[in-house]
Design a protein around this motif. Sequence first.
Motif, mmCIF file in Angstrom:
data_model
loop_
_atom_site.group_PDB
_atom_site.id
_atom_site.type_symbol
_atom_site.label_atom_id
_atom_site.label_comp_id
_atom_site.label_asym_id
_atom_site.label_seq_id
_atom_site.Cartn_x
_atom_site.Cartn_y
_atom_site.Cartn_z
ATOM 1 N N ARG A 19 41.376 88.282 43.982
ATOM 2 C CA ARG A 19 42.064 88.918 45.115
ATOM 3 C C ARG A 19 41.082 89.199 46.259
ATOM 4 O O ARG A 19 41.361 88.921 47.415
ATOM 5 C CB ARG A 19 42.640 90.256 44.670
ATOM 6 C CG ARG A 19 43.856 90.162 43.857
ATOM 7 C CD ARG A 19 45.104 90.106 44.732
ATOM 8 N NE ARG A 19 46.249 89.801 43.891
ATOM 9 C CZ ARG A 19 46.507 88.609 43.398
ATOM 10 N NH1 ARG A 19 45.754 87.577 43.710
ATOM 11 N NH2 ARG A 19 47.530 88.409 42.606
ATOM 12 N N GLN A 35 41.119 81.626 45.042
ATOM 13 C CA GLN A 35 42.327 81.859 44.262
ATOM 14 C C GLN A 35 43.071 80.552 44.003
ATOM 15 O O GLN A 35 43.210 79.724 44.909
ATOM 16 C CB GLN A 35 43.231 82.814 45.056
ATOM 17 C CG GLN A 35 44.446 83.274 44.280
ATOM 18 C CD GLN A 35 45.270 84.284 45.089
ATOM 19 O OE1 GLN A 35 45.108 84.405 46.300
ATOM 20 N NE2 GLN A 35 46.130 85.000 44.409
ATOM 21 N N GLY A 36 43.556 80.382 42.779
ATOM 22 C CA GLY A 36 44.317 79.181 42.436
ATOM 23 C C GLY A 36 45.711 79.247 43.009
ATOM 24 O O GLY A 36 46.684 79.503 42.310
ATOM 25 N N TYR A 123 39.983 84.338 31.711
ATOM 26 C CA TYR A 123 40.744 84.581 32.932
ATOM 27 C C TYR A 123 40.865 86.097 33.070
ATOM 28 O O TYR A 123 41.340 86.778 32.156
ATOM 29 C CB TYR A 123 42.105 83.903 32.803
ATOM 30 C CG TYR A 123 43.081 84.188 33.918
ATOM 31 C CD1 TYR A 123 42.688 84.124 35.256
ATOM 32 C CD2 TYR A 123 44.405 84.501 33.642
ATOM 33 C CE1 TYR A 123 43.596 84.372 36.276
ATOM 34 C CE2 TYR A 123 45.315 84.744 34.658
ATOM 35 C CZ TYR A 123 44.900 84.687 35.975
ATOM 36 O OH TYR A 123 45.800 84.938 36.983
ATOM 37 N N TYR A 125 42.697 88.175 34.440
ATOM 38 C CA TYR A 125 43.973 88.882 34.260
ATOM 39 C C TYR A 125 44.249 89.142 32.788
ATOM 40 O O TYR A 125 44.904 90.125 32.440
ATOM 41 C CB TYR A 125 45.124 88.089 34.903
ATOM 42 C CG TYR A 125 45.224 88.365 36.385
ATOM 43 C CD1 TYR A 125 44.162 88.067 37.232
ATOM 44 C CD2 TYR A 125 46.356 88.962 36.932
ATOM 45 C CE1 TYR A 125 44.222 88.337 38.584
ATOM 46 C CE2 TYR A 125 46.425 89.229 38.291
ATOM 47 C CZ TYR A 125 45.356 88.914 39.118
ATOM 48 O OH TYR A 125 45.426 89.188 40.454
ATOM 49 N N ASN A 172 41.319 78.189 32.198
ATOM 50 C CA ASN A 172 40.900 78.763 33.467
ATOM 51 C C ASN A 172 39.837 79.780 33.088
ATOM 52 O O ASN A 172 40.154 80.712 32.346
ATOM 53 C CB ASN A 172 42.098 79.465 34.148
ATOM 54 C CG ASN A 172 41.712 80.175 35.425
ATOM 55 O OD1 ASN A 172 40.597 80.060 35.889
ATOM 56 N ND2 ASN A 172 42.656 80.926 35.983
ATOM 57 N N LYS A 234 52.145 75.903 38.086
ATOM 58 C CA LYS A 234 51.162 74.868 38.395
ATOM 59 C C LYS A 234 51.813 73.498 38.402
ATOM 60 O O LYS A 234 51.488 72.649 39.231
ATOM 61 C CB LYS A 234 50.024 74.886 37.367
ATOM 62 C CG LYS A 234 49.575 76.285 36.967
ATOM 63 C CD LYS A 234 48.882 77.045 38.084
ATOM 64 C CE LYS A 234 48.623 78.478 37.652
ATOM 65 N NZ LYS A 234 47.850 79.247 38.588
ATOM 66 N N TYR A 319 40.310 73.853 38.262
ATOM 67 C CA TYR A 319 39.129 74.598 38.697
ATOM 68 C C TYR A 319 37.885 73.881 38.220
ATOM 69 O O TYR A 319 37.914 73.186 37.202
ATOM 70 C CB TYR A 319 39.112 76.003 38.091
ATOM 71 C CG TYR A 319 40.393 76.754 38.302
ATOM 72 C CD1 TYR A 319 40.639 77.400 39.501
ATOM 73 C CD2 TYR A 319 41.357 76.793 37.300
ATOM 74 C CE1 TYR A 319 41.826 78.082 39.711
ATOM 75 C CE2 TYR A 319 42.550 77.476 37.500
ATOM 76 C CZ TYR A 319 42.775 78.122 38.701
ATOM 77 O OH TYR A 319 43.955 78.790 38.907
ATOM 78 N N ARG A 364 33.291 79.471 40.834
ATOM 79 C CA ARG A 364 34.466 78.668 40.484
ATOM 80 C C ARG A 364 35.157 78.197 41.759
ATOM 81 O O ARG A 364 35.414 78.984 42.667
ATOM 82 C CB ARG A 364 35.463 79.490 39.662
ATOM 83 C CG ARG A 364 36.597 78.642 39.093
ATOM 84 C CD ARG A 364 37.799 79.464 38.648
ATOM 85 N NE ARG A 364 38.580 79.942 39.781
ATOM 86 C CZ ARG A 364 39.770 80.552 39.685
ATOM 87 N NH1 ARG A 364 40.298 80.775 38.480
ATOM 88 N NH2 ARG A 364 40.412 80.960 40.757
#
Length: 391
Positions: A19, A35-36, A123, A125, A172, A234, A319, A364
């Motif tokens: 973020r 950010q992806g 990841y 998150y 990821n 995705k 990524y 990344r």
Amino acid sequence: MPGQFIADRIRDIQQSEIRNMTRECARLEAINLGQGLGDLPTPPLVADGAIQAIRDRHSTYSFPEGSTRLRNAIAAKLKRDNGIDADPEGQIVVTVGSTGAFALACMALLNPGDGILLPEPYYGYHLNQAKLAGLRPQFLPLAPPSFALVERELRAAITPETRALMLCTPSNPSGKLITREELEMVDRVAREHDLLVITDEIYEYIVYDGRKHISPATVGSLGERTVSIMGFSKTFSITGWRMGYAVAPREIAHAMNMANDLFYVCAATPLQHGVANGLEAPPEFYRDLAADYQRKRDTICAALNDAGLTPIVPQGAYYVLADVSHLGFETSKQAAMALLEETRVASIPGSAFYQSAAGEGLLRFCFAKSDEELGEAARRIRTFRAATASH
Ligand code: GLN
């Protein structure tokens, strides 16, 4: 600030660097390889399906587990592409993104204090959601460039508190695909320790060099203890639609669906129609998707190589981790900021994916970008070495 009103469960959680870098990127009007975002065009089949559903006033709640049409389409897809046999009545829960599915798994299947083992790099998150649910994150460091899951190391990372193992494949941020041999080993160990396995297979169709994604639930007896999390963000470039799903043994899916109902009531109904349409896409769609991303991967990896930022070439996902350890920055955040300021290309500091210091030497880059934008980013990245060397 009335800090006394902030709950303990969120107090120590830092906002993701993913973020933060997007904010920094916007400030400098840079190209966002951080950010992806996945900002490629949405297939017309998918967009038109959702628009038509809104016009047709499919605007009220679906079942909490998702519309029957979508669950039937998902069940057919699981059989065709994953080799998973799932009953659309009782084993599939449509969720608010795969992030929503992971939230349900944490809340409905694990108790506060339970250990959840995350292979590292992870990841972020997964880590922060686990913390928010009061779980105790544990780490299994994987060594680059292969990021192999090693039985001895997995066993050493498991403690009496460990209740769950997270498997993100394709990963990821590393792009690693977990192999069948690794999954057979995980099956043995998970059975022995009676672990719940939670997967994140959101990048399942984005695989390179002829490799094949293997769904953990299809290996050995893993299906009995696995929540498979997948989604459409995705595959159809609809990251903002928040459409995902979980597949699990009946009782597990039931508990997750109770939580789904309580948190969200259901995922957005018209968007469920859009993705159900998308699941009718022919096999070429998926072949083209992987081939397009492979071309983009090769573009960015060539630029990183030329700039001396050696890429760890990914096997899947969109990524790439690049080694910046020789540039002499103290932290990966500093490296990311220097790259951003000098070239106007945003990346994510490796520290966002590591508990240990191993991430400080990595950045990344996300390559889910149009060819034009990626080409321009590649051109700018190539200028970076000169810029840093002259400092
Ligand atoms: N999955 C994407 C990434 O890793 C987006 C993350 C996010 O915005 N939460 O960049």
